[in-house]
Scaffold this motif. Structure first.
Motif, PDB file in Angstrom:
ATOM      1  N   UNK A   1       0.817  -1.209   0.000  1.00 27.02           N
ATOM      2  CA  UNK A   1       0.000   0.000   0.000  1.00 27.02           C
ATOM      3  C   UNK A   1       0.845   1.251   0.000  1.00 27.02           C
ATOM      4  N   UNK A   2       0.162   2.401  -0.109  1.00 27.30           N
ATOM      5  CA  UNK A   2       0.828   3.696  -0.052  1.00 27.30           C
ATOM      6  C   UNK A   2       1.928   3.817  -1.108  1.00 27.30           C
ATOM      7  N   UNK A   3       1.634   3.426  -2.342  1.00 30.25           N
ATOM      8  CA  UNK A   3       2.646   3.510  -3.397  1.00 30.25           C
ATOM      9  C   UNK A   3       3.031   4.955  -3.691  1.00 30.25           C
ATOM     10  N   UNK A   4       2.062   5.872  -3.572  1.00 32.68           N
ATOM     11  CA  UNK A   4       2.321   7.308  -3.740  1.00 32.68           C
ATOM     12  C   UNK A   4       2.921   7.648  -5.101  1.00 32.68           C
ATOM     13  N   UNK A   5       2.576   6.894  -6.121  1.00 33.74           N
ATOM     14  CA  UNK A   5       3.048   7.216  -7.462  1.00 33.74           C
ATOM     15  C   UNK A   5       4.365   6.577  -7.850  1.00 33.74           C
ATOM     16  N   UNK A   6       5.007   5.862  -6.940  1.00 32.15           N
ATOM     17  CA  UNK A   6       6.324   5.299  -7.227  1.00 32.15           C
ATOM     18  C   UNK A   6       6.183   3.929  -7.881  1.00 32.15           C
ATOM     19  N   UNK A   7       5.784   3.919  -9.156  1.00 29.10           N
ATOM     20  CA  UNK A   7       5.708   2.645  -9.857  1.00 29.10           C
ATOM     21  C   UNK A   7       7.108   2.082 -10.096  1.00 29.10           C
ATOM     22  N   UNK A   8       8.107   2.930  -9.968  1.00 25.34           N
ATOM     23  CA  UNK A   8       9.498   2.497  -9.919  1.00 25.34           C
ATOM     24  C   UNK A   8      10.235   3.448  -8.982  1.00 25.34           C
ATOM     25  N   UNK A   9      11.357   3.009  -8.386  1.00 18.30           N
ATOM     26  CA  UNK A   9      12.112   3.913  -7.519  1.00 18.30           C
ATOM     27  C   UNK A   9      12.596   5.124  -8.296  1.00 18.30           C
ATOM     28  N   UNK A  10      12.691   6.249  -7.630  1.00 17.01           N
ATOM     29  CA  UNK A  10      13.114   7.487  -8.274  1.00 17.01           C
ATOM     30  C   UNK A  10      14.406   7.962  -7.633  1.00 17.01           C
ATOM     31  N   UNK A  11      15.340   8.457  -8.456  1.00 19.12           N
ATOM     32  CA  UNK A  11      16.548   9.030  -7.881  1.00 19.12           C
ATOM     33  C   UNK A  11      17.781   8.759  -8.704  1.00 19.12           C
ATOM     34  N   UNK A  12      18.877   9.371  -8.271  1.00 21.23           N
ATOM     35  CA  UNK A  12      20.129   9.267  -9.020  1.00 21.23           C
ATOM     36  C   UNK A  12      21.187   8.492  -8.243  1.00 21.23           C
ATOM     37  N   UNK A  13      20.761   7.689  -7.264  1.00 18.87           N
ATOM     38  CA  UNK A  13      21.726   6.914  -6.484  1.00 18.87           C
ATOM     39  C   UNK A  13      21.925   5.518  -7.050  1.00 18.87           C
ATOM     40  N   UNK A  14      21.173   5.159  -8.089  1.00 12.05           N
ATOM     41  CA  UNK A  14      21.312   3.832  -8.677  1.00 12.05           C
ATOM     42  C   UNK A  14      20.336   2.850  -8.060  1.00 12.05           C
ATOM     43  N   UNK A  15      19.834   1.933  -8.876  1.00 15.59           N
ATOM     44  CA  UNK A  15      18.820   0.990  -8.413  1.00 15.59           C
ATOM     45  C   UNK A  15      19.324   0.101  -7.288  1.00 15.59           C
TER      46      UNK A  15
END
Length: 569
Positions: free
Chosen positions: A131-145
């Motif tokens: 729950x509470x995905x908050x729009x993050x269908x994928x991780x976001x950011x520049x630190x690398x998966x």
């Protein structure tokens, strides 16, 4: 012999102490698991792996950064269950020590995770709670998966591992709030997520307030089923046009599970949509509980999109719900569930941004019928090809619609100035321009066109990505300014994170320096001052994009000073 035994016992005691010092063993630690006070396990190098412990039958108590359980109430499986848990809760290590990066042989942090569900046999049934995905269908950011958690791709991989590799019967449930904003892009993101949950075989999904702020027609189109009696989106007190059901019964693993959802009173206040029918949580929940109870289920689950306190109130009012999944709590869910005072209800948090999954196992074991484990969706779970295709389809929809189709209109900048592009700065600020040209900022848009990871899916038509990867956008509102980036072909001079993203739009400064615009000397001097960015203000400017979501490393003590060295000019 008595004297010799005494000497031998003394020798053993001394040897035990010495071994404890060498191996980190002792009454409060396990062999191979470094104690938090041990020099082998500096706090900065500890990583969360989630603990596989029997579900506690009591309240959780905070001890440092982990949770341990106190014994308490019974936990029967339902009206037909009779088992009383006598298992003493075990304080399992939630972290495993990494090698100190100050050691000479450690060139990069390395760690190992123990096996998931350690000590578990195959459960009769497992609940997969999100729950509470908050729009993050994928991780976001520049630190690398490798340094990020969450995403539908990893979630499906984990779910498939449980079902296919382990052969478990799994019922997937979600407490809602798939998006965090409203508008056309969040609507498409909700539809994409709904399709993903359908492909993953979710059996019940509740609504969060942000879901219900979207267009009801768009949401209903996403959640509707070909079989009107088999709609998976449920809530006892929030309905779309009166069509979505209040509760649902699922049969799996030889168990009958009664499930309903509730939208808390405080959450309802966030919704202003006349097409959403909302009722009093307690009254509507009572009706759903009575209907489910009449079905004589083995297990009752409440999906509570409410605060922790409200969720506790619902559990106390309807203690027949053995599992209460709550949207309340912090971003990271607690390591163990909470037993709601005065009930047998276990309350499980899901956290935010879809970074964790809670797994509840039901066992034919009167002594320990229910167990729980929190699992981080980290890099150990590879991308699901099916969800990766879904992500590509989502990005293709954004490309097809374009900014106009998404309802995004360029806005004037509050200063009244316009963006002119970094090349306009090069003649007078050649050294600074060279520093920028050799920085990662100058290639920021390229990482969207040709992503270094998940390279099959370009992101340069996604406003939520563009906002921090081009020049002339508001990174907090995901909106372009009128003179900012609009496309690779339309505004090629606005690609990348340019000088003006930090210093502000430079139209008047450039014009005055070129003797254009008829500005006075005082105005020219003012424009120069306005373009200056004092170092003490630079950090706040950086944090508009390098926030905790995108750049967690940027928030470590001393990080700003470190990264400033790479871009200072």
């Amino acid at each position: 012999m008595r004297h010799e035994s005494g000497y031998f016992a003394t020798f053993l005691s001394i040897l035990t102490i010495l071994l404890a010092g060498v191996f980190g063993c002792g009454p409060s630690s396990e062999v191979g698991m470094a104690d938090s006070s041990s020099p082998q396990a500096p706090e900065k190098n500890r990583v969360d792996v989630g603990a596989a412990a029997p579900m506690p039958t009591g309240k959780t108590a905070s001890v440092g950064s982990s949770e341990v359980a106190q014994t308490g109430a019974e936990m029967p499986l339902g009206p037909q269950g009779s088992g009383k848990s006598s298992v003493q809760p075990v304080a399992m290590p939630s972290e495993i020590a990494m090698k100190d990066d100050s050691e000479e042989e450690a060139t990069e942090p390395k760690f190992s995770r123990r096996e998931l569900f350690e000590g578990w046999d195959k459960p009769q049934l497992a609940l997969f709670l999100t729950g509470q995905q908050h729009g993050y269908i994928e991780p976001c950011g520049c630190t690398g998966l490798d340094n990020q958690k969450g995403g539908l791709m990893r979630r499906q991989t984990f779910l498939n591992q449980l079902r296919n590799d382990r052969g478990w019967d799994v019922v997937a449930l979600d407490v809602g709030n798939q998006v965090r904003r409203f508008g056309r892009q969040p609507e498409i993101k909700f539809q994409t997520t709904a399709e993903g949950l359908k492909k993953m075989g979710y059996e019940a999904v509740s609504f969060g307030p942000d879901d219900l702020r979207l267009s009801v027609d768009e949401v209903f189109a996403a959640v509707a089923s070909e079989d009107p009696d088999n709609i998976k989106y449920i809530s006892s007190n929030a309905s779309l046009l009166g069509f979505t059901p209040k509760h649902r019964i699922v049969e799996a693993g030889g168990k009958k599970i009664g499930i309903t959802g509730v939208l808390g009173a405080k959450e309802q206040q966030k919704i202003s949509n006349s097409e959403v029918e909302m009722g009093d949580p307690m009254q509507e929940l009572e009706a759903s509980w009575n209907a489910l109870k009449a079905e004589n289920c083995d297990l009752y689950v409440l999906l509570s999109h409410a605060s922790l306190e409200e969720s506790r109130q619902y559990a106390k009012a309807f203690p027949g719900f053995q599992i209460v999944v709550t949207a309340g709590g912090a971003g990271e869910p607690t390591l163990q569930p909470e037993v709601v005072e005065g009930t047998n209800s276990q309350m499980i948090q899901v956290g935010t941004k879809g970074m964790y999954v809670g797994v509840v196992g039901l066992f034919n074991d009167p002594q320990n019928p229910i167990r729980y484990e929190r699992v981080a969706l980290d890099a150990r779970f590879k991308d699901s090809e099916e969800m990766l295709r879904l992500l590509a389809s989502y990005q293709k929809q954004l490309e097809t619609l374009g900014l106009d189709g998404l309802g995004i209109r360029p806005q004037p900048h509050s200063s009244g100035y316009s963006y002119v592009g970094s090349e306009s700065c090069a003649d007078c600020h050649s050294e600074a321009y060279e520093v920028w040209e050799n920085s990662k900022h100058s290639h920021a848009t390229d990482t969207l066109v040709h992503p270094p990871e998940r390279y099959e899916v370009p992101r340069h038509f996604d406003p939520e990505c563009l906002a921090c990867h081009v020049t002339g956008w508001n990174p907090e509102l995901y909106l372009p300014y009128r003179s900012g980036y609009l496309g690779l072909e339309t505004t090629p001079n606005m690609k990348s994170v340019g000088c003006e993203n930090c210093h502000g739009p430079g139209s008047h400064h450039v014009a005055s320096q070129n003797g254009e615009g008829g500005f006075t000397d005082e105005q020219t001097a003012l424009f120069v001052d306005q373009m200056k960015l004092p170092l003490e203000s630079a950090r706040d400017t950086c944090l508009k994009c390098h926030d905790l979501d995108n750049s967690p490393d940027f928030h470590v003590k001393g990080a700003f000073e470190k990264y400033w060295e790479e871009i200072k000019h």
